[in-house]
Design a protein around this motif. Structure first.
Motif, PDB file in Angstrom:
ATOM      1  N   PRO A 163      -4.396  -0.712  -3.811  1.00 64.07           N
ATOM      2  CA  PRO A 163      -4.473  -2.173  -3.853  1.00 64.07           C
ATOM      3  C   PRO A 163      -4.885  -2.676  -5.229  1.00 64.07           C
ATOM      4  CG  PRO A 163      -6.369  -1.269  -2.702  1.00 64.07           C
ATOM      5  CD  PRO A 163      -5.442  -0.124  -2.947  1.00 64.07           C
ATOM      6  N   THR A 164      -4.432  -3.871  -5.549  1.00 67.68           N
ATOM      7  CA  THR A 164      -4.780  -4.538  -6.801  1.00 67.68           C
ATOM      8  C   THR A 164      -5.055  -6.010  -6.504  1.00 67.68           C
ATOM      9  OG1 THR A 164      -2.532  -5.219  -7.364  1.00 67.68           O
ATOM     10  CG2 THR A 164      -3.230  -2.997  -8.084  1.00 67.68           C
ATOM     11  N   ILE A 165      -5.376  -6.736  -7.569  1.00 69.60           N
ATOM     12  CA  ILE A 165      -5.620  -8.165  -7.393  1.00 69.60           C
ATOM     13  C   ILE A 165      -4.376  -8.905  -6.909  1.00 69.60           C
ATOM     14  CG2 ILE A 165      -7.515  -8.232  -9.043  1.00 69.60           C
ATOM     15  CD1 ILE A 165      -5.538  -9.427 -11.084  1.00 69.60           C
ATOM     16  N   ALA A 166      -3.205  -8.331  -7.149  1.00 71.80           N
ATOM     17  CA  ALA A 166      -1.978  -8.973  -6.664  1.00 71.80           C
ATOM     18  C   ALA A 166      -1.963  -9.021  -5.140  1.00 71.80           C
ATOM     19  CB  ALA A 166      -0.750  -8.225  -7.186  1.00 71.80           C
ATOM     20  N   ASP A 167      -2.389  -7.934  -4.495  1.00 73.63           N
ATOM     21  CA  ASP A 167      -2.455  -7.913  -3.032  1.00 73.63           C
ATOM     22  C   ASP A 167      -3.482  -8.920  -2.520  1.00 73.63           C
ATOM     23  OD1 ASP A 167      -0.753  -5.370  -2.327  1.00 73.63           O
ATOM     24  OD2 ASP A 167      -2.072  -4.751  -3.951  1.00 73.63           O
ATOM     25  N   CYS A 168      -4.619  -9.011  -3.203  1.00 73.21           N
ATOM     26  CA  CYS A 168      -5.659  -9.952  -2.793  1.00 73.21           C
ATOM     27  C   CYS A 168      -5.145 -11.386  -2.839  1.00 73.21           C
ATOM     28  CB  CYS A 168      -6.885  -9.805  -3.691  1.00 73.21           C
ATOM     29  SG  CYS A 168      -7.637  -8.158  -3.659  1.00 73.21           S
ATOM     30  N   THR A 169      -4.451 -11.730  -3.906  1.00 78.15           N
ATOM     31  CA  THR A 169      -3.943 -13.090  -4.057  1.00 78.15           C
ATOM     32  C   THR A 169      -2.857 -13.401  -3.030  1.00 78.15           C
ATOM     33  OG1 THR A 169      -4.476 -13.174  -6.406  1.00 78.15           O
ATOM     34  CG2 THR A 169      -2.747 -14.666  -5.631  1.00 78.15           C
ATOM     35  N   LEU A 170      -1.936 -12.466  -2.837  1.00 81.51           N
ATOM     36  CA  LEU A 170      -0.854 -12.729  -1.887  1.00 81.51           C
ATOM     37  C   LEU A 170      -1.395 -12.864  -0.473  1.00 81.51           C
ATOM     38  CD1 LEU A 170       2.125 -13.145  -1.319  1.00 81.51           C
ATOM     39  CD2 LEU A 170       2.373 -10.657  -1.130  1.00 81.51           C
ATOM     40  N   GLN A 171      -2.341 -12.005  -0.090  1.00 83.09           N
ATOM     41  CA  GLN A 171      -2.874 -12.098   1.263  1.00 83.09           C
ATOM     42  C   GLN A 171      -3.676 -13.381   1.458  1.00 83.09           C
ATOM     43  OE1 GLN A 171      -3.037 -11.849   4.899  1.00 83.09           O
ATOM     44  NE2 GLN A 171      -2.018 -10.114   3.902  1.00 83.09           N
ATOM     45  N   ALA A 172      -4.392 -13.812   0.429  1.00 80.31           N
ATOM     46  CA  ALA A 172      -5.100 -15.093   0.519  1.00 80.31           C
ATOM     47  C   ALA A 172      -4.115 -16.229   0.754  1.00 80.31           C
ATOM     48  CB  ALA A 172      -5.907 -15.326  -0.750  1.00 80.31           C
ATOM     49  N   TRP A 194       4.461  -5.383   4.758  1.00 82.33           N
ATOM     50  CA  TRP A 194       3.287  -5.290   3.899  1.00 82.33           C
ATOM     51  C   TRP A 194       2.143  -6.118   4.473  1.00 82.33           C
ATOM     52  CZ3 TRP A 194       0.712  -9.369   1.744  1.00 82.33           C
ATOM     53  CH2 TRP A 194      -0.321  -9.033   0.877  1.00 82.33           C
ATOM     54  N   ASP A 195       2.452  -7.335   4.900  1.00 87.82           N
ATOM     55  CA  ASP A 195       1.446  -8.239   5.438  1.00 87.82           C
ATOM     56  C   ASP A 195       0.746  -7.626   6.645  1.00 87.82           C
ATOM     57  OD1 ASP A 195       0.025 -10.690   5.885  1.00 87.82           O
ATOM     58  OD2 ASP A 195       1.524 -11.246   7.375  1.00 87.82           O
ATOM     59  N   THR A 196       1.517  -7.078   7.570  1.00 84.06           N
ATOM     60  CA  THR A 196       0.941  -6.472   8.763  1.00 84.06           C
ATOM     61  C   THR A 196       0.061  -5.277   8.394  1.00 84.06           C
ATOM     62  OG1 THR A 196       2.798  -7.184  10.132  1.00 84.06           O
ATOM     63  CG2 THR A 196       1.474  -5.351  10.954  1.00 84.06           C
ATOM     64  N   ALA A 197       0.557  -4.424   7.523  1.00 80.77           N
ATOM     65  CA  ALA A 197      -0.197  -3.234   7.136  1.00 80.77           C
ATOM     66  C   ALA A 197      -1.472  -3.597   6.387  1.00 80.77           C
ATOM     67  CB  ALA A 197       0.681  -2.318   6.283  1.00 80.77           C
ATOM     68  N   TYR A 198      -1.373  -4.572   5.481  1.00 79.79           N
ATOM     69  CA  TYR A 198      -2.565  -4.943   4.718  1.00 79.79           C
ATOM     70  C   TYR A 198      -3.635  -5.537   5.632  1.00 79.79           C
ATOM     71  CZ  TYR A 198      -5.582  -6.599   1.037  1.00 79.79           C
ATOM     72  OH  TYR A 198      -6.683  -6.794   0.233  1.00 79.79           O
ATOM     73  N   ARG A 199      -3.229  -6.398   6.537  1.00 81.00           N
ATOM     74  CA  ARG A 199      -4.197  -7.044   7.425  1.00 81.00           C
ATOM     75  C   ARG A 199      -4.852  -6.065   8.390  1.00 81.00           C
ATOM     76  NH1 ARG A 199      -1.865 -11.825  10.627  1.00 81.00           N
ATOM     77  NH2 ARG A 199       0.228 -11.277   9.950  1.00 81.00           N
ATOM     78  N   ASP A 200      -4.193  -4.930   8.625  1.00 78.27           N
ATOM     79  CA  ASP A 200      -4.726  -3.947   9.562  1.00 78.27           C
ATOM     80  C   ASP A 200      -5.810  -3.079   8.939  1.00 78.27           C
ATOM     81  OD1 ASP A 200      -4.603  -2.869  12.226  1.00 78.27           O
ATOM     82  OD2 ASP A 200      -3.698  -1.059  11.373  1.00 78.27           O
TER      83      ASP A 200
END
Length: 210
Positions: A163-172, A194-200
């Protein structure tokens, strides 16, 4: 240090996800979250305006009593203090690629989503503006398509294997879209996965409320 923030608000969420990812990777960051009630107008009160004259969040209170006001400035500051695990890349090329992705997620997704939400059903009570909402809806697909293409090799995160700050920003941004009823076109199937996996992930669950 104190981080003044509010749940669901996308820019504070970006920083809170960043902190969760850093701590999950072993960083010991002494930051206490202090909630500022945006819906109750607490950001407009003198106590908060003394921290940020623009009445915005997030705000990081530094050990010397001064303040940092912008989410990326806060992240950069914390990354300098705690470089491991690296969430902005390890060399000039990696850092440029991560920042590119983060800027696309921020300017191309988070900003339009925020404008759409506040122009349709603003939690802060702003008046509806259908023309503004429609304009920013027209901007969303280009950024989503760009990020979808980056996931074409089935990488687990936007920039690769971690993960990077890009994932943090997109999920926010996507959490605020869920909150505000902004629909993401189902044609972006890789982004949906990606959204489902990250949120899990436990780190995401510790921050996200939607």
């Amino acid at each position: 240090m104190n981080l003044y923030c509010f749940p669901i608000a996308p820019n504070p969420t970006k920083v809170r996800l960043y902190l969760a990812e850093k701590r999950d990777g072993g960083a010991e960051i002494d930051v206490t979250e202090v909630m500022v009630d945006l819906r109750g107008g607490e950001q407009k009160q003198p106590a908060h305006l003394a921290r940020n004259p623009f009445g915005k969040l997030p705000v990081l209170e530094l050990p010397d009593g001064s303040y940092l006001l912008e989410s990326l400035c806060i992240i950069d500051y914390l990354e300098e203090l705690h470089p491991e695990p690296a969430l902005i890349g390890r060399d000039p090329t990696e850092r440029a690629r991560v920042r590119e992705l983060e800027r696309v997620a921020d300017l191309g997704v988070l900003l339009p989503v925020g404008r759409i939400v506040h122009a349709t059903n603003s939690p802060l009570g702003l008046p509806p503006n259908p023309e503004v909402a429609e304009y920013f809806r027209s901007l969303l697909p280009a950024a989503l398509r760009f990020l979808e293409q980056r996931l074409a090799d089935d990488r687990p995160f936007l920039a690769g294997d971690s993960p990077t700050i890009a994932d943090c920003t997109l999920q926010a941004a996507l959490q605020f879209a869920r909150f505000g009823g902004v629909k993401i076109d189902p044609e972006f199937q890789r982004l949906a996965r990606w959204d489902t996996a990250y949120r899990d992930r436990a780190t995401a669950r510790s921050v996200l409320v939607l």
